[in-house]
Design a protein around this motif. Structure first.
Motif, PDB file in Angstrom:
ATOM      1  N   ALA A 186       0.841  -1.200   0.000  1.00 52.68           N
ATOM      2  CA  ALA A 186       0.000   0.000   0.000  1.00 52.68           C
ATOM      3  C   ALA A 186       0.871   1.242   0.000  1.00 52.68           C
ATOM      4  CB  ALA A 186      -0.915   0.000   1.225  1.00 52.68           C
ATOM      5  N   ALA A 187       1.918   1.240   0.848  1.00 53.42           N
ATOM      6  CA  ALA A 187       2.751   2.438   0.974  1.00 53.42           C
ATOM      7  C   ALA A 187       4.122   2.097   1.539  1.00 53.42           C
ATOM      8  CB  ALA A 187       2.074   3.469   1.872  1.00 53.42           C
ATOM      9  N   ARG A 211      11.904   6.094  -5.509  1.00 51.23           N
ATOM     10  CA  ARG A 211      11.174   6.614  -6.680  1.00 51.23           C
ATOM     11  C   ARG A 211      10.870   5.496  -7.677  1.00 51.23           C
ATOM     12  NH1 ARG A 211      14.865  10.856  -6.167  1.00 51.23           N
ATOM     13  NH2 ARG A 211      16.179  10.039  -7.834  1.00 51.23           N
ATOM     14  N   ASP A 212      11.875   4.667  -7.961  1.00 51.13           N
ATOM     15  CA  ASP A 212      11.686   3.546  -8.901  1.00 51.13           C
ATOM     16  C   ASP A 212      10.603   2.594  -8.416  1.00 51.13           C
ATOM     17  OD1 ASP A 212      13.653   4.550 -10.428  1.00 51.13           O
ATOM     18  OD2 ASP A 212      15.125   2.944 -10.062  1.00 51.13           O
ATOM     19  N   ALA A 213      10.703   2.222  -7.138  1.00 54.76           N
ATOM     20  CA  ALA A 213       9.777   1.223  -6.591  1.00 54.76           C
ATOM     21  C   ALA A 213       8.339   1.740  -6.639  1.00 54.76           C
ATOM     22  CB  ALA A 213      10.182   0.862  -5.161  1.00 54.76           C
ATOM     23  N   CYS A 214       8.158   3.012  -6.331  1.00 57.70           N
ATOM     24  CA  CYS A 214       6.810   3.595  -6.348  1.00 57.70           C
ATOM     25  C   CYS A 214       6.276   3.626  -7.786  1.00 57.70           C
ATOM     26  CB  CYS A 214       6.807   4.998  -5.750  1.00 57.70           C
ATOM     27  SG  CYS A 214       7.051   5.000  -3.967  1.00 57.70           S
ATOM     28  N   ALA A 219       2.925   1.818  -5.489  1.00 55.18           N
ATOM     29  CA  ALA A 219       2.887   2.010  -4.030  1.00 55.18           C
ATOM     30  C   ALA A 219       2.961   3.499  -3.698  1.00 55.18           C
ATOM     31  CB  ALA A 219       4.056   1.270  -3.372  1.00 55.18           C
ATOM     32  N   LEU A 220       2.215   3.923  -2.691  1.00 55.96           N
ATOM     33  CA  LEU A 220       2.243   5.324  -2.253  1.00 55.96           C
ATOM     34  C   LEU A 220       3.477   5.576  -1.398  1.00 55.96           C
ATOM     35  CD1 LEU A 220      -1.523   5.658  -1.227  1.00 55.96           C
ATOM     36  CD2 LEU A 220      -0.467   6.446  -3.359  1.00 55.96           C
ATOM     37  N   LEU A 221       3.929   6.825  -1.381  1.00 55.50           N
ATOM     38  CA  LEU A 221       5.042   7.208  -0.506  1.00 55.50           C
ATOM     39  C   LEU A 221       4.529   8.133   0.591  1.00 55.50           C
ATOM     40  CD1 LEU A 221       8.018   7.354   0.289  1.00 55.50           C
ATOM     41  CD2 LEU A 221       8.290   9.248  -1.347  1.00 55.50           C
ATOM     42  N   ILE A 222       4.775   7.717   1.836  1.00 54.82           N
ATOM     43  CA  ILE A 222       4.470   8.564   2.999  1.00 54.82           C
ATOM     44  C   ILE A 222       5.797   9.115   3.519  1.00 54.82           C
ATOM     45  CG2 ILE A 222       3.508   8.676   5.336  1.00 54.82           C
ATOM     46  CD1 ILE A 222       1.884   6.129   4.659  1.00 54.82           C
TER      47      ILE A 222
END
Ligand SMILES: *Cc1c(COP(=O)(O)O)cnc(C)c1O
Length: 414
Positions: A186-187, A211-214, A219-222
Motif C-alpha cells: 500500500a505504501a 522513486r523507482d519502486a513507487c 505504491a504510495l510514498l508517505i
C-alpha cells in the motif's frame, strides 16, 4: 523546607505514570534559546523540546497570537467552521504541493492518519493492498499503527501483536527495497532524515530506489517529516532535497511552536478516495492550534527564518566538525541544517549529563548519538557558546581531548 523543584519532583515520582526517565531539573520559564530552572539558573537549549519550540521560547508574536486567541475562541469541534483551520490547510498545500490537509494534534496522529488514508486509497480503488514497507531504525510514533512501522524492538515487543504486513528494509540497501516493494504494498513510509534512529539521512541512492519502486508498483510514498521538516534543515520539507515526491506527508513537532498540532497532507489523488466520516478528531485543528501554526509558517516563510536556518546550520556544522577533529570519541557528524547528530564510539549519556551540569541541553538518541535540534531562531553566538559547553562536557565525560582515533579507550568514565 523543601523547595519548589523538590516538591514537583516528589509529586511526579508519586503520581505521574513512570514512562519517562527525566533529568533532575524543573524548568519554569524560557526566553529565546534559553530555559530557566526553579532556582533561576539559565540553560542554553540546543534541543528545543525535541524540535518543537521552533521559534524559541516565549516568542513575542506567537505568545501574543495565542493569548489573543485564548481570549477569543479556543475550541468549537470539527462540527463547525472557524477562521483558522482552512487558511492553515491552504498554506500547507501552497508550501507542499499536496492538495489537502487533515489537522490533528501530534506526530503519531499524523502518521496514523497517513497510514489509514493510504489503506483507504487502495480500498477505494477496489483492490486493497495489505502490506507496508518501513525502514530499519525508523521512528514514527507510539500509537499502535505508527508503532507497527517503528523499528526499535524495545518499543514494539511489549505491545504485540501490532498491525501485520510490515516489511523491513535497511536504508543502506536500495536493492532490498526494490525486492520488498510489490503490488501488494500500500505504501512505503520513511523519514527523509531518521531522527530518533540516530540522525541518519536517507542517501540519494536509496531515494532513487524509492522513486523507482513507487513508479514500478504504484505504491504510495508517505514522508514522515515530523522531525526533519518545516524548516529544520533550511527547506520547508526535507524530502524535496532528495527529489522525493510523497503522496502523503506527516507533520508535527515544529508546526505549532510548542502548541500541540500535527497534520497529514495528502495528494489530490489520495484525497479523492477519502469520504465524509472516514477519519476524525474532536479537537484536532482547533482555533488555538491552527492560529499558532499559521504564525509559525509566517515566521518561517515570510519572516526569513529559512535563510537564517541555512546560515546557522552551516555555522553549526563547521563547529561540530572542529569538535570531531579534537575528540577521538566522535565517529561522525550527521544531519543537515539545524538537525545534527554527533555519533560517538560509546554511550552518549555521560555527555548529556555533563552538558546539563554546564547549563547546556542536548539529548541522546540511539544510545551513542548526541542530538542537537536548537530553536530555528538561534543566534550564531549562541551556537558558539553551545559548542564551547559541549566540548567541555565531552572532555569532562571522557577525559582530555585527543587526536582523532587516539585515546578513545582512555578515561572511560562510569
Ligand atoms: C517525534 C516523531 C514522531 C511522533 O510525534 P509525537 O508528536 O511524539 O507523536 C513521529 N515521527 C517522527 C519522525 C518523529 O520525530
Amino acid at each position: 523546607m523543601k523547595d519548589q523543584a523538590d516538591r514537583i519532583q516528589a509529586l511526579d515520582a508519586a503520581h505521574v505514570l513512570q514512562t519517562y526517565r527525566r533529568q533532575p531539573v524543573t524548568f519554569v520559564r524560557g526566553e529565546g534559546a534559553w530555559l530557566y530552572d526553579a532556582h533561576g539558573r539559565g540553560y542554553l537549549d540546543l534541543l528545543s523540546g525535541i524540535g518543537v519550540a521552533s521559534l524559541g521560547h516565549a516568542h513575542p508574536r506567537l505568545a501574543a497570537a495565542v493569548a489573543e486567541q485564548a481570549a477569543t475562541l479556543v475550541h468549537t469541534s470539527n462540527l463547525y467552521h472557524h477562521p483558522w483551520q482552512a487558511p492553515l490547510a491552504a498554506r500547507l498545500a501552497e508550501l507542499s504541493g499536496l492538495a489537502r490537509a487533515f489537522i490533528c494534534n501530534s506526530g503519531t496522529e499524523a502518521n496514523e492518519a497517513c497510514l489509514k488514508f493510504a489503506r483507504r486509497y487502495w480500498h477505494a480503488g477496489g483492490e486493497p493492498r495489505p502490506r507496508l514497507v518501513a525502514l530499519e531504525h525508523a521512528f514514527h510514533g507510539r500509537t499502535l499503527g505508527a508503532l507497527s512501522v517503528t523499528w526499535d524492538e524495545h518499543y514494539r515487543t511489549p505491545f504485540a501483536p501490532l498491525v501485520p504486513g510490515v516489511s523491513w528494509v535497511s536504508p543502506d540497501d536500495p536493492a532490498a527495497l526494490q525486492t520488498a516493494v510489490t503490488r501488494e504494498t500500500a505504501a512505503i513510509i520513511l523519514e527523509p532524515i531518521q531522527g530518533e534512529g540516530g540522525v541518519r539521512p536517507i542517501s540519494a541512492a536509496f531515494a532513487a530506489a524509492v522513486r523507482d519502486a513507487c513508479e514500478r508498483t504504484g505504491a504510495l510514498l508517505i514522508a514522515d517529516e515530523v522531525q526533519c521538516g518545516l524548516g529544520r534543515t533550511g527547506v520547508c520539507f526535507h524530502s524535496t532535497t532528495l527529489e522525493l515526491k510523497p503522496d502523503l506527508m506527516a507533520l508535527g513537532k515544529a508546526l505549532g511552536g510548542g502548541v500541540p498540532v500535527g497534520a497529514a497532507l495528502v495528494s489530490a489523488e489520495v484525497a479523492a478516495a477519502i469520504a465524509h466520516g472516514d477519519h476524525g478528531t474532536t479537537y484536532g485543528g482547533n482555533p488555538l492550534a491552527c492560529r499558532a501554526a499559521l504564525v509559525f509558517l509566517e515566521e518561517l516563510v515570510d519572516g526569513g527564518l529559512l535563510d537564517r536556518v541555512r546560515s546557522a546550520g552551516a555555522h553549526l556544522e563547521e563547529g561540530l566538525n572542529r569538535l570531531a577533529a579534537r575528540f577521538g570519541s566522535i565517529l561522525e557528524i550527521r544531519g543537515a541544517g539545524l538537525m545534527r547528530g554527533v555519533a560517538l564510539d560509546r554511550d552518549a549519556a555521560p555527555v548529556v549529563e555533563a552538558a546539563l551540569e554546564r547549563g547546556l541541553l542536548v539529548n541522546r538518541t540511539a544510545g551513542s548519538v548526541i542530538r542537537l535540534l536548537p530553536p530555528l531562531t538561534i543566534a550564531a553566538e549562541e551556537i558558539d557558546l553551545g559548542l564551547e559547553r559541549l566540548a567541555a562536557a565531552l572532555a569532562a565525560a571522557f577525559g582530555k581531548e585527543t587526536a582523532h582515533g587516539v585515546g578513545a579507550d582512555a578515561h572511560h568514565s562510569h
